[in-house]
Design a protein around this motif. Structure first.
Motif, mmCIF file in Angstrom:
data_model
loop_
_atom_site.group_PDB
_atom_site.id
_atom_site.type_symbol
_atom_site.label_atom_id
_atom_site.label_comp_id
_atom_site.label_asym_id
_atom_site.label_seq_id
_atom_site.Cartn_x
_atom_site.Cartn_y
_atom_site.Cartn_z
ATOM 1 N N HIS A 1 0.829 -1.075 -0.113
ATOM 2 C CA HIS A 1 0.130 0.003 -0.067
ATOM 3 C C HIS A 1 0.836 1.171 -0.029
ATOM 4 N N LYS A 2 1.706 1.137 -1.080
ATOM 5 C CA LYS A 2 2.651 2.481 -1.338
ATOM 6 C C LYS A 2 2.022 3.841 -1.520
ATOM 7 N N VAL A 3 0.923 3.786 -2.111
ATOM 8 C CA VAL A 3 0.127 5.153 -2.446
ATOM 9 C C VAL A 3 -0.492 5.500 -1.285
ATOM 10 N N ALA A 4 -1.143 4.593 -0.267
ATOM 11 C CA ALA A 4 -1.875 5.085 1.065
ATOM 12 C C ALA A 4 -0.532 5.606 1.843
ATOM 13 N N GLY A 5 0.726 5.141 1.864
ATOM 14 C CA GLY A 5 1.722 5.656 2.496
ATOM 15 C C GLY A 5 1.987 7.115 2.311
ATOM 16 N N THR A 6 2.133 7.525 0.860
ATOM 17 C CA THR A 6 2.350 8.747 0.355
ATOM 18 C C THR A 6 1.052 9.755 0.835
ATOM 19 N N ILE A 7 -0.089 9.286 0.895
ATOM 20 C CA ILE A 7 -1.207 10.201 1.179
ATOM 21 C C ILE A 7 -1.023 10.580 2.520
ATOM 22 N N ASP B 1 -6.927 4.269 -6.310
ATOM 23 C CA ASP B 1 -7.700 5.097 -5.830
ATOM 24 C C ASP B 1 -8.282 4.531 -4.317
ATOM 25 N N SER B 2 -8.449 3.379 -4.174
ATOM 26 C CA SER B 2 -8.987 2.953 -2.613
ATOM 27 C C SER B 2 -7.604 3.318 -1.851
ATOM 28 N N GLN B 3 -6.544 3.177 -2.399
ATOM 29 C CA GLN B 3 -5.383 3.481 -1.235
ATOM 30 C C GLN B 3 -5.402 4.805 -0.759
ATOM 31 N N LYS B 4 -6.072 5.592 -1.482
ATOM 32 C CA LYS B 4 -5.863 7.243 -1.100
ATOM 33 C C LYS B 4 -6.722 7.224 0.206
ATOM 34 N N THR B 5 -7.843 6.594 -0.038
ATOM 35 C CA THR B 5 -8.870 6.503 1.333
ATOM 36 C C THR B 5 -8.166 5.913 2.383
ATOM 37 N N MET B 6 -7.403 4.902 2.383
ATOM 38 C CA MET B 6 -6.789 3.999 3.296
ATOM 39 C C MET B 6 -5.620 4.953 4.011
ATOM 40 N N GLY B 7 -5.175 5.824 3.143
ATOM 41 C CA GLY B 7 -4.243 6.547 3.539
ATOM 42 C C GLY B 7 -4.648 7.584 4.650
ATOM 43 N N LEU B 8 -5.903 8.247 4.391
ATOM 44 C CA LEU B 8 -6.404 9.149 4.835
ATOM 45 C C LEU B 8 -6.979 8.581 6.298
ATOM 46 N N LEU C 1 1.935 1.277 -13.447
ATOM 47 C CA LEU C 1 3.319 1.672 -13.001
ATOM 48 C C LEU C 1 3.513 2.666 -11.717
ATOM 49 N N THR C 2 2.484 3.563 -11.599
ATOM 50 C CA THR C 2 2.747 4.537 -10.779
ATOM 51 C C THR C 2 2.286 4.007 -9.454
ATOM 52 N N ILE C 3 1.203 3.051 -9.483
ATOM 53 C CA ILE C 3 0.988 2.058 -7.983
ATOM 54 C C ILE C 3 2.424 1.552 -7.547
ATOM 55 N N VAL C 4 2.940 0.901 -8.538
ATOM 56 C CA VAL C 4 4.150 0.278 -8.223
ATOM 57 C C VAL C 4 5.312 1.144 -7.159
ATOM 58 N N PHE C 5 5.378 2.502 -7.713
ATOM 59 C CA PHE C 5 6.241 3.303 -7.200
ATOM 60 C C PHE C 5 5.638 4.393 -6.152
ATOM 61 N N GLY C 6 4.334 4.004 -5.824
ATOM 62 C CA GLY C 6 3.547 4.616 -4.674
ATOM 63 C C GLY C 6 3.237 6.132 -5.175
ATOM 64 N N ILE C 7 2.951 6.208 -6.353
ATOM 65 C CA ILE C 7 2.719 7.704 -6.788
ATOM 66 C C ILE C 7 0.982 7.791 -7.045
ATOM 67 N N PRO C 8 0.548 8.932 -6.312
ATOM 68 C CA PRO C 8 -0.849 8.965 -6.228
ATOM 69 C C PRO C 8 -1.369 9.660 -7.874
ATOM 70 N N VAL C 9 -1.894 9.042 -8.732
ATOM 71 C CA VAL C 9 -2.154 9.869 -9.939
ATOM 72 C C VAL C 9 -3.792 9.601 -10.245
ATOM 73 N N SER C 10 -4.072 10.417 -10.911
ATOM 74 C CA SER C 10 -5.549 10.469 -11.393
ATOM 75 C C SER C 10 -5.854 9.447 -12.856
ATOM 76 N N THR C 11 -6.765 8.576 -12.498
ATOM 77 C CA THR C 11 -7.403 7.824 -13.494
ATOM 78 C C THR C 11 -7.899 8.601 -14.497
ATOM 79 N N THR C 12 -8.595 9.471 -14.116
ATOM 80 C CA THR C 12 -9.353 10.278 -14.950
ATOM 81 C C THR C 12 -8.461 11.037 -16.078
#
Length: 336
Positions: free
Chosen positions: A60-66, A189-196, A272-283
């Protein structure tokens, strides 16, 4: 204190749910516009892969970033509550007007604005915000390049095929590509909520139990990923038809071959961005991919007026969300 934690968890899951129906259009717009699936079938398909992401993404690298956006010395329930309310408000507003803005950047802007209101510029860690802003620009460009190249390669590989047979195969492949995009959407996107929510849990333990560990060392509770993936999947099932029209038809008209290329390019970029923990926009990413696909025909095939309007919405998302969150923080702080 526990009541505040519960309120933030509930609001965060509501944000996740809204994220699902707000961003449902990303993974189903092209598959609906090419008539591969009906809208009802498409949302069920996308929701299923949103939830399957629970079994795929164990890091959950993206969650850690958030969780790293707000400086630990200013983290509070007031800050987190303000950010969440601001993110929900902007998501609902853009959904109502059919603007495919970024839920990710809405949350990032909300967190940054509330943190600055609470502690000034020292209230935020600039590195994760700097990375988010950079990839706000880079992710659609990467998606555009992947979409453009993938379409050129695919058209050349299929040039000797009978049109009817090729279209039949690409309609089947679009089920796979849209599933992959939904999987990436759920996983990121779910990981962003996890981080919060993880940040709120950390603050609760720090305040009530005197926990001295850093938020980065906080273990992810087992129920949290399940709750977040379930919320986004349920949100996706509820639709998002206003944005489907923009993403599926107003940027450029796509056929099944182009739908496969756009969705695959978007999915690869997000994975690719999830692997590096970078929160990007799907949109943002999928819009770039669709533009790249449309540009292979001719530049005039892309409705640039619509595209530029979307870009303005993207540019405004972080500062507007930050401003709204800051105002909400001052109101909550003033009330008590």
């Amino acid at each position: 204190m526990l009541a505040f934690l519960i309120i933030i968890v509930i609001l965060a899951l509501i944000f996740d749910f809204i994220n699902g129906f707000h961003d449902a259009a990303n993974s189903i717009a092209t598959i609906v516009s090419t008539k591969v699936l009906t809208p009802f079938q498409a949302v069920l398909w996308a929701a299923a892969f949103n939830f399957i992401a629970f079994f795929v993404f164990k890091e959950h690298k993206v969650a850690g970033t958030i969780a790293n956006i707000i400086s630990e010395n200013v983290i509070s329930f007031k800050v987190l509550l303000s950010a969440t309310i601001a993110a929900i408000s902007w998501n609902l507003l853009t959904w109502y007007y059919g603007i495919p803005s970024s839920s990710s950047h809405t949350l990032i802007g909300g967190l940054a604005g509330a943190a600055i209101a609470a502690g000034g510029l020292h209230g935020v860690n600039t590195h994760p915000i700097f990375i988010a802003v950079i990839f706000m620009v880079l992710s659609p460009i990467i998606g555009l390049i992947f979409g453009f190249l993938m379409t050129l390669i695919t058209v050349n590989l299929a040039r000797n095929s009978r049109p009817a047979k090729a279209e039949k195969w690409f309609k089947r492949l679009q089920l796979v590509s849209s599933g992959a995009l939904s999987l990436a959407h759920g996983g990121g996107d779910s990981q962003k909520t996890m981080g919060l929510i993880l940040t709120a849990i950390w603050f609760y333990h720090k305040t009530v139990h005197g926990n001295t560990m850093s938020v980065h060392d906080m273990a992810m509770p087992g129920w949290l990923p399940l709750a977040c993936y379930s919320a986004i999947a349920l949100g996706t099932m509820s639709g998002g038809w206003r944005i489907v029209k923009t993403m599926g038809t107003r940027i450029t008209k796509v056929n099944p071959l182009e739908g496969v290329c756009a969705e695959t390019a978007g999915a690869i970029t997000i994975f690719l961005t999830i692997v590096f923990g970078i929160p990007v926009s799907t949109t943002h990413t999928l819009t770039g991919s669709i533009v790249g696909v449309g540009a292979t025909k001719r530049l005039s095939a892309v409705r640039w007026g619509v595209t530029f309007n979307l870009i303005w919405a993207w540019i405004l998302t972080i500062p507007v969300s930050a401003l709204v969150a800051g105002c909400i923080y001052y109101i909550i702080h003033f009330i008590g």
